[in-house]
Design a protein around this motif. Structure first.
Motif, PDB file in Angstrom:
ATOM      1  N   ASP A   8       5.599  11.073   2.257  1.00 55.06           N
ATOM      2  CA  ASP A   8       4.973  11.670   1.072  1.00 55.06           C
ATOM      3  C   ASP A   8       4.460  10.633   0.090  1.00 55.06           C
ATOM      4  O   ASP A   8       4.024  10.981  -0.998  1.00 55.06           O
ATOM      5  CB  ASP A   8       5.978  12.575   0.349  1.00 55.06           C
ATOM      6  CG  ASP A   8       6.364  13.781   1.180  1.00 55.06           C
ATOM      7  OD1 ASP A   8       5.583  14.169   2.061  1.00 55.06           O
ATOM      8  OD2 ASP A   8       7.455  14.333   0.945  1.00 55.06           O
ATOM      9  N   ALA A   9       4.524   9.356   0.447  1.00 52.71           N
ATOM     10  CA  ALA A   9       4.126   8.286  -0.471  1.00 52.71           C
ATOM     11  C   ALA A   9       2.630   8.006  -0.384  1.00 52.71           C
ATOM     12  O   ALA A   9       2.063   7.916   0.692  1.00 52.71           O
ATOM     13  CB  ALA A   9       4.906   7.018  -0.174  1.00 52.71           C
ATOM     14  N   SER A  10       2.026   7.844  -1.556  1.00 48.70           N
ATOM     15  CA  SER A  10       0.624   7.450  -1.660  1.00 48.70           C
ATOM     16  C   SER A  10       0.566   6.131  -2.423  1.00 48.70           C
ATOM     17  O   SER A  10       1.481   5.807  -3.185  1.00 48.70           O
ATOM     18  CB  SER A  10      -0.179   8.505  -2.413  1.00 48.70           C
ATOM     19  OG  SER A  10      -0.155   9.729  -1.718  1.00 48.70           O
ATOM     20  N   ALA A  11      -0.519   5.391  -2.238  1.00 50.18           N
ATOM     21  CA  ALA A  11      -0.700   4.122  -2.943  1.00 50.18           C
ATOM     22  C   ALA A  11      -2.081   4.105  -3.576  1.00 50.18           C
ATOM     23  O   ALA A  11      -3.012   4.754  -3.095  1.00 50.18           O
ATOM     24  CB  ALA A  11      -0.549   2.946  -1.978  1.00 50.18           C
ATOM     25  N   ALA A  12      -2.187   3.349  -4.659  1.00 47.98           N
ATOM     26  CA  ALA A  12      -3.476   3.186  -5.338  1.00 47.98           C
ATOM     27  C   ALA A  12      -3.589   1.757  -5.841  1.00 47.98           C
ATOM     28  O   ALA A  12      -2.614   1.175  -6.326  1.00 47.98           O
ATOM     29  CB  ALA A  12      -3.598   4.164  -6.503  1.00 47.98           C
ATOM     30  N   ASN A  32       1.161   4.499   3.955  1.00 48.43           N
ATOM     31  CA  ASN A  32       1.300   3.876   5.274  1.00 48.43           C
ATOM     32  C   ASN A  32      -0.053   3.514   5.889  1.00 48.43           C
ATOM     33  O   ASN A  32      -0.110   2.820   6.887  1.00 48.43           O
ATOM     34  CB  ASN A  32       2.147   4.723   6.220  1.00 48.43           C
ATOM     35  CG  ASN A  32       1.600   6.104   6.433  1.00 48.43           C
ATOM     36  OD1 ASN A  32       0.503   6.422   5.980  1.00 48.43           O
ATOM     37  ND2 ASN A  32       2.361   6.935   7.102  1.00 48.43           N
ATOM     38  N   GLU A  33      -1.147   3.961   5.281  1.00 49.93           N
ATOM     39  CA  GLU A  33      -2.488   3.587   5.738  1.00 49.93           C
ATOM     40  C   GLU A  33      -3.053   2.404   4.961  1.00 49.93           C
ATOM     41  O   GLU A  33      -4.092   1.856   5.334  1.00 49.93           O
ATOM     42  CB  GLU A  33      -3.454   4.775   5.596  1.00 49.93           C
ATOM     43  CG  GLU A  33      -3.139   5.916   6.531  1.00 49.93           C
ATOM     44  CD  GLU A  33      -4.082   7.096   6.348  1.00 49.93           C
ATOM     45  OE1 GLU A  33      -5.116   6.961   5.645  1.00 49.93           O
ATOM     46  OE2 GLU A  33      -3.766   8.162   6.896  1.00 49.93           O
ATOM     47  N   ARG A  34      -2.400   2.032   3.859  1.00 53.09           N
ATOM     48  CA  ARG A  34      -2.862   0.907   3.034  1.00 53.09           C
ATOM     49  C   ARG A  34      -1.719  -0.059   2.781  1.00 53.09           C
ATOM     50  O   ARG A  34      -1.369  -0.371   1.656  1.00 53.09           O
ATOM     51  CB  ARG A  34      -3.423   1.408   1.709  1.00 53.09           C
ATOM     52  CG  ARG A  34      -4.761   2.081   1.763  1.00 53.09           C
ATOM     53  CD  ARG A  34      -5.918   1.177   2.200  1.00 53.09           C
ATOM     54  NE  ARG A  34      -6.011  -0.118   1.547  1.00 53.09           N
ATOM     55  CZ  ARG A  34      -6.713  -0.363   0.456  1.00 53.09           C
ATOM     56  NH1 ARG A  34      -7.387   0.598  -0.137  1.00 53.09           N
ATOM     57  NH2 ARG A  34      -6.751  -1.580  -0.051  1.00 53.09           N
ATOM     58  N   ARG A  35      -1.138  -0.561   3.856  1.00 56.07           N
ATOM     59  CA  ARG A  35      -0.023  -1.499   3.743  1.00 56.07           C
ATOM     60  C   ARG A  35      -0.422  -2.786   3.024  1.00 56.07           C
ATOM     61  O   ARG A  35       0.427  -3.502   2.521  1.00 56.07           O
ATOM     62  CB  ARG A  35       0.572  -1.784   5.111  1.00 56.07           C
ATOM     63  CG  ARG A  35       1.267  -0.560   5.686  1.00 56.07           C
ATOM     64  CD  ARG A  35       1.743  -0.792   7.112  1.00 56.07           C
ATOM     65  NE  ARG A  35       2.266   0.439   7.667  1.00 56.07           N
ATOM     66  CZ  ARG A  35       3.546   0.780   7.673  1.00 56.07           C
ATOM     67  NH1 ARG A  35       4.443  -0.014   7.165  1.00 56.07           N
ATOM     68  NH2 ARG A  35       3.932   1.920   8.199  1.00 56.07           N
ATOM     69  N   ASP A  36      -1.726  -3.067   2.964  1.00 62.08           N
ATOM     70  CA  ASP A  36      -2.200  -4.244   2.234  1.00 62.08           C
ATOM     71  C   ASP A  36      -1.946  -4.116   0.730  1.00 62.08           C
ATOM     72  O   ASP A  36      -1.968  -5.110   0.017  1.00 62.08           O
ATOM     73  CB  ASP A  36      -3.692  -4.469   2.491  1.00 62.08           C
ATOM     74  CG  ASP A  36      -4.546  -3.302   2.027  1.00 62.08           C
ATOM     75  OD1 ASP A  36      -4.309  -2.158   2.487  1.00 62.08           O
ATOM     76  OD2 ASP A  36      -5.458  -3.524   1.200  1.00 62.08           O
ATOM     77  N   LEU A  37      -1.685  -2.894   0.266  1.00 61.15           N
ATOM     78  CA  LEU A  37      -1.378  -2.669  -1.152  1.00 61.15           C
ATOM     79  C   LEU A  37       0.120  -2.750  -1.438  1.00 61.15           C
ATOM     80  O   LEU A  37       0.546  -2.466  -2.555  1.00 61.15           O
ATOM     81  CB  LEU A  37      -1.895  -1.293  -1.584  1.00 61.15           C
ATOM     82  CG  LEU A  37      -3.408  -1.104  -1.570  1.00 61.15           C
ATOM     83  CD1 LEU A  37      -3.764   0.309  -1.987  1.00 61.15           C
ATOM     84  CD2 LEU A  37      -4.096  -2.140  -2.459  1.00 61.15           C
ATOM     85  N   LEU A  38       0.904  -3.136  -0.445  1.00 57.86           N
ATOM     86  CA  LEU A  38       2.361  -3.145  -0.576  1.00 57.86           C
ATOM     87  C   LEU A  38       2.917  -4.537  -0.309  1.00 57.86           C
ATOM     88  O   LEU A  38       2.456  -5.229   0.595  1.00 57.86           O
ATOM     89  CB  LEU A  38       2.979  -2.162   0.423  1.00 57.86           C
ATOM     90  CG  LEU A  38       2.385  -0.749   0.454  1.00 57.86           C
ATOM     91  CD1 LEU A  38       2.956   0.032   1.620  1.00 57.86           C
ATOM     92  CD2 LEU A  38       2.632  -0.039  -0.861  1.00 57.86           C
ATOM     93  N   ALA A  39       3.932  -4.924  -1.080  1.00 56.34           N
ATOM     94  CA  ALA A  39       4.633  -6.175  -0.793  1.00 56.34           C
ATOM     95  C   ALA A  39       5.265  -6.063   0.591  1.00 56.34           C
ATOM     96  O   ALA A  39       5.558  -4.961   1.068  1.00 56.34           O
ATOM     97  CB  ALA A  39       5.706  -6.440  -1.846  1.00 56.34           C
ATOM     98  N   VAL A  44      -4.219   7.085  -1.773  1.00 55.89           N
ATOM     99  CA  VAL A  44      -4.362   7.198  -0.320  1.00 55.89           C
ATOM    100  C   VAL A  44      -2.968   7.117   0.298  1.00 55.89           C
ATOM    101  O   VAL A  44      -2.046   6.584  -0.330  1.00 55.89           O
ATOM    102  CB  VAL A  44      -5.269   6.078   0.256  1.00 55.89           C
ATOM    103  CG1 VAL A  44      -6.683   6.200  -0.278  1.00 55.89           C
ATOM    104  CG2 VAL A  44      -4.699   4.702  -0.045  1.00 55.89           C
ATOM    105  N   PRO A  45      -2.773   7.645   1.510  1.00 51.91           N
ATOM    106  CA  PRO A  45      -1.450   7.530   2.132  1.00 51.91           C
ATOM    107  C   PRO A  45      -1.002   6.061   2.185  1.00 51.91           C
ATOM    108  O   PRO A  45      -1.751   5.195   2.652  1.00 51.91           O
ATOM    109  CB  PRO A  45      -1.657   8.107   3.532  1.00 51.91           C
ATOM    110  CG  PRO A  45      -2.804   9.063   3.365  1.00 51.91           C
ATOM    111  CD  PRO A  45      -3.713   8.403   2.354  1.00 51.91           C
TER     112      PRO A  45
END
Length: 173
Positions: free
Chosen positions: A30-34, A11-18, A8-9
């Protein structure tokens, strides 16, 4: 996308990021997170479980470089298929007398990230980020998110735009 993950983008899932990563991820459109199992954050286990090729998985290694009693830190990005030349290329590039992998406690404290999830996005200001030429040339790479429970997918060239980033040949011959 890549592997069996639900990307998912970022910047829409900042909870997945430190926290330090989330502070700058908006600059990476262009960054996605999973989300992943944190017990599978280590590269080989992650790639095997989620079907991500080792050839697009890039590791961030924190280096402690010493010269004249002073220690400076740098981050190096290298593909999981390669070995980094710390005592040759990295040491010489940083102008250090001695270079080694930073101890885990130092790396996590200085970066504000979890061991096994350290990433060049959001590193302390002034740190050199040495990006191996293969990483920079990759259409996409999977990197850490600062947390063990997630990963980031982005173009290799996005890493070259980070403050302090330089593209060099880091892999051992």
């Amino acid at each position: 996308m890549v592997g069996s993950l639900e990307w998912v983008p970022a910047n829409e899932r900042r909870d997945l990021l430190a926290e330090p990563v989330a502070a700058v991820i908006g600059d990476q459109p262009d960054a996605s997170a999973a989300e992943i199992d944190p017990d599978l954050a280590d590269t080989e286990a992650f790639c095997e479980r989620y079907g991500v090729p080792l050839e697009i998985s890039a590791n961030c290694v924190v280096i402690a470089a010493k010269r004249g009693g002073e220690v400076t830190y740098a981050a190096c990005m290298i593909l999981a298929t390669d070995r980094i030349d710390v005592n040759g290329v990295v040491r010489k590039h940083l102008g250090a007398r001695k270079a080694s992998f930073a101890p885990m406690s130092e790396a996590t404290t200085l970066t504000g990230m979890e061991y096994g999830g350290i990433t060049p996005v959001g590193l302390p200001a002034g740190w050199p980020i040495l990006v191996d030429e293969k990483v920079a040339a990759a259409a996409e790479v999977v990197i850490g998110s600062g947390l063990r429970r997630s990963k980031i997918l982005l173009p290799g060239k996005a890493l070259t735009a980070l403050p302090g980033a330089e593209v060099i040949a880091l892999a051992q011959a």
